[in-house]
Design a protein around this motif. Structure first.
Motif, PDB file in Angstrom:
ATOM      1  N   ALA A   1      83.839  -2.538  75.492  1.00  0.00           N
ATOM      2  CA  ALA A   1      82.566  -1.851  75.268  1.00  0.00           C
ATOM      3  C   ALA A   1      81.779  -1.738  76.567  1.00  0.00           C
ATOM      4  O   ALA A   1      81.175  -0.695  76.862  1.00  0.00           O
ATOM      5  CB  ALA A   1      81.742  -2.576  74.203  1.00  0.00           C
TER       6      ALA A   1
ATOM      7  N   THR B   1      83.292   0.948  78.764  1.00  0.00           N
ATOM      8  CA  THR B   1      82.883   2.274  78.290  1.00  0.00           C
ATOM      9  C   THR B   1      81.475   2.588  78.780  1.00  0.00           C
ATOM     10  O   THR B   1      81.196   3.714  79.222  1.00  0.00           O
ATOM     11  CB  THR B   1      82.941   2.336  76.760  1.00  0.00           C
ATOM     12  OG1 THR B   1      84.289   2.076  76.328  1.00  0.00           O
ATOM     13  CG2 THR B   1      82.527   3.707  76.250  1.00  0.00           C
TER      14      THR B   1
ATOM     15  N   LEU C   1      75.617  -1.650  69.240  1.00  0.00           N
ATOM     16  CA  LEU C   1      75.428  -2.422  70.466  1.00  0.00           C
ATOM     17  C   LEU C   1      74.167  -3.273  70.394  1.00  0.00           C
ATOM     18  O   LEU C   1      74.180  -4.468  70.714  1.00  0.00           O
ATOM     19  CB  LEU C   1      75.364  -1.480  71.671  1.00  0.00           C
ATOM     20  CG  LEU C   1      76.664  -0.771  72.047  1.00  0.00           C
ATOM     21  CD1 LEU C   1      76.402   0.321  73.066  1.00  0.00           C
ATOM     22  CD2 LEU C   1      77.688  -1.768  72.588  1.00  0.00           C
TER      23      LEU C   1
ATOM     24  N   ILE D   1      83.048  -5.561  69.193  1.00  0.00           N
ATOM     25  CA  ILE D   1      82.230  -5.487  70.401  1.00  0.00           C
ATOM     26  C   ILE D   1      82.124  -6.897  70.957  1.00  0.00           C
ATOM     27  O   ILE D   1      81.676  -7.817  70.262  1.00  0.00           O
ATOM     28  CB  ILE D   1      80.835  -4.907  70.111  1.00  0.00           C
ATOM     29  CG1 ILE D   1      80.942  -3.428  69.733  1.00  0.00           C
ATOM     30  CG2 ILE D   1      79.909  -5.071  71.324  1.00  0.00           C
ATOM     31  CD1 ILE D   1      79.631  -2.786  69.344  1.00  0.00           C
TER      32      ILE D   1
ATOM     33  N   SER E   1      76.778   4.169  67.527  1.00  0.00           N
ATOM     34  CA  SER E   1      77.276   3.250  68.546  1.00  0.00           C
ATOM     35  C   SER E   1      76.121   2.499  69.197  1.00  0.00           C
ATOM     36  O   SER E   1      76.241   1.291  69.496  1.00  0.00           O
ATOM     37  CB  SER E   1      78.084   4.013  69.599  1.00  0.00           C
ATOM     38  OG  SER E   1      77.307   5.026  70.206  1.00  0.00           O
TER      39      SER E   1
ATOM     40  N   LEU F   1      83.027   4.074  72.027  1.00  0.00           N
ATOM     41  CA  LEU F   1      82.402   2.913  71.408  1.00  0.00           C
ATOM     42  C   LEU F   1      82.646   2.847  69.906  1.00  0.00           C
ATOM     43  O   LEU F   1      82.914   1.782  69.349  1.00  0.00           O
ATOM     44  CB  LEU F   1      80.897   2.911  71.701  1.00  0.00           C
ATOM     45  CG  LEU F   1      80.508   2.629  73.154  1.00  0.00           C
ATOM     46  CD1 LEU F   1      79.026   2.880  73.372  1.00  0.00           C
ATOM     47  CD2 LEU F   1      80.868   1.191  73.528  1.00  0.00           C
TER      48      LEU F   1
ATOM     49  N   ILE G   1      76.722  -7.358  76.846  1.00  0.00           N
ATOM     50  CA  ILE G   1      77.927  -6.671  76.400  1.00  0.00           C
ATOM     51  C   ILE G   1      79.013  -6.847  77.451  1.00  0.00           C
ATOM     52  O   ILE G   1      78.765  -6.731  78.656  1.00  0.00           O
ATOM     53  CB  ILE G   1      77.647  -5.172  76.175  1.00  0.00           C
ATOM     54  CG1 ILE G   1      76.519  -4.965  75.168  1.00  0.00           C
ATOM     55  CG2 ILE G   1      78.914  -4.451  75.721  1.00  0.00           C
ATOM     56  CD1 ILE G   1      76.838  -5.459  73.771  1.00  0.00           C
TER      57      ILE G   1
ATOM     58  N   LEU H   1      85.881   1.212  68.558  1.00  0.00           N
ATOM     59  CA  LEU H   1      86.139  -0.206  68.761  1.00  0.00           C
ATOM     60  C   LEU H   1      85.876  -0.991  67.478  1.00  0.00           C
ATOM     61  O   LEU H   1      84.782  -0.920  66.912  1.00  0.00           O
ATOM     62  CB  LEU H   1      85.247  -0.753  69.884  1.00  0.00           C
ATOM     63  CG  LEU H   1      85.515  -0.228  71.292  1.00  0.00           C
ATOM     64  CD1 LEU H   1      84.467  -0.745  72.261  1.00  0.00           C
ATOM     65  CD2 LEU H   1      86.913  -0.651  71.762  1.00  0.00           C
TER      66      LEU H   1
END
Length: 351
Positions: A109, A112, A69, A128, A65, A122, A105, A125
């Motif tokens: 997301a 979270t 990101l 993102i 995750s 994450l 972000i 999902l």
């Protein structure tokens, strides 16, 4: 050099300590890895893989995750600026990574990352969401969905990542949700969890033109009711914890045999001091706003002041962030009542 030495050694060793294991093509070039070499490493069966256009994952397994990101931000962010000598400008300590400039972000997301229990993990999902300026010339790709905006908010730094503030992240998440229950849970947690005040959420929803959706309107009504209950509880605790005299709570004021003067959240009859909690929230975008409600509140307050009643105006945010200061304001108003002319007699009725 002997016959066992490769002619073109793989540029892997000096990248072994890179964390997270994801780099953009521009960053790889800074490490001496050409686009051709990066492409060769990302071929099927190779040691790397292409995570997103122009972004490489430096291992063959599924991304974590954290890597997703960082990869999303590398894809959406502008390339770092360079000094005159061609050296990338490094961000100051505590500032966002230079490669993430003008990207943050947002959406589920972000919620979270803000530790919303009602937001999904994450890794679950499919997309993102990344907030970028409207002028950014880029398209959504892979698992990255670009959300464009004007006048972007200042991001918050969470685990080294630029993340949209809760009100904006909520609006971007709600824009993608059709389930009324999920929307209600997210909005409720924002207020109940102390992340933000209802008015800030409604402003963002209004700016995103989401308040004409029935399932959003219903959720906002619940949000405002919950926000008011929380604000009232803060006021109760402020009076008790700071040793203020007990008022009468939630009452209507009337002139004897005369008109209704309006309701107040707390009233001290012996001091002619009233408290009004401002839990209003805009239900329309500012450009479409109607200030009639605010004007009515102001007229009512002025009428009470003319009758000799001191009206203390408090907001949920003030009660949350500066309770000691608000207690001092109330105490000062109560003490000053002895120096004022007697107020007009009013009838106090429960509401």
């Amino acid at each position: 050099m002997n016959h066992d030495t490769p002619v073109s050694p793989l540029p892997l060793q000096h990248l072994a300590d890179i964390r997270p294991r994801v780099l953009s093509a521009a960053q790889l070039r800074e490490h001496g890895v050409s686009s051709a070499a990066a492409g060769a490493h990302c071929r099927p069966g190779g040691p790397w893989q292409q995570l997103l256009p122009g972004v490489c994952l430096l291992h063959p397994g599924p991304p974590t995750s954290e890597e997703r990101l960082h990869g999303a931000l590398l894809y959406a962010g502008r390339p770092p600026t360079r000094e005159a000598g061609g050296v990338p400008v490094q961000p100051a300590p505590g500032r966002p990574h230079a490669a993430y400039a003008e990207a943050m972000i947002t959406g589920l997301a972000a919620l979270t990352l803000h530790r919303f229990s009602s937001a999904p993990p994450l890794l679950s999902l499919d997309r993102i969401d990344v907030l970028v300026p409207r002028t950014r010339r880029l398209r959504s790709a892979g698992f990255v969905r670009l959300v464009r905006g004007v006048g972007l908010p200042a991001p918050e730094q969470i685990t080294g990542l630029p993340v949209a503030p809760v009100p904006r992240a909520l609006a971007d998440a709600v824009a993608q949700l059709a389930d009324a229950g999920t929307v209600r849970l997210l909005l409720s947690e924002a207020v109940r969890g102390g992340h933000c005040e209802p008015a800030a959420v409604v402003r963002e929803l209004s700016g995103a033109r989401l308040l004409n959706l029935p399932h959003v309107v219903d959720a906002v009504d619940s949000l405002l009711a919950e926000g008011r209950a929380i604000a009232e509880d803060r006021l109760y605790r402020l009076v008790a914890e700071h040793g203020l005299p007990d008022p009468v709570w939630n009452v209507d004021l009337r002139l004897p045999g005369g008109p209704h003067l309006g309701g107040v959240d707390a009233y001290w009859p012996d001091h002619a001091v009233a408290v009004e909690l401002d839990t209003r929230a805009p239900r329309q975008a500012p450009s479409q706003g109607d200030d009639s409600l605010w004007s009515e509140c102001a007229r009512r307050r002025e009428h009470l002041e003319r009758l000799g009643i001191t009206v203390v105006h408090l907001t949920p945010k003030k009660l949350r962030d500066a309770p000691e200061q608000q207690a001092t304001v109330l105490r000062t108003a109560l003490m000053a009542s002895t120096d004022r002319d007697p107020a007009a007699y009013v009838v106090v009725l429960p509401r």
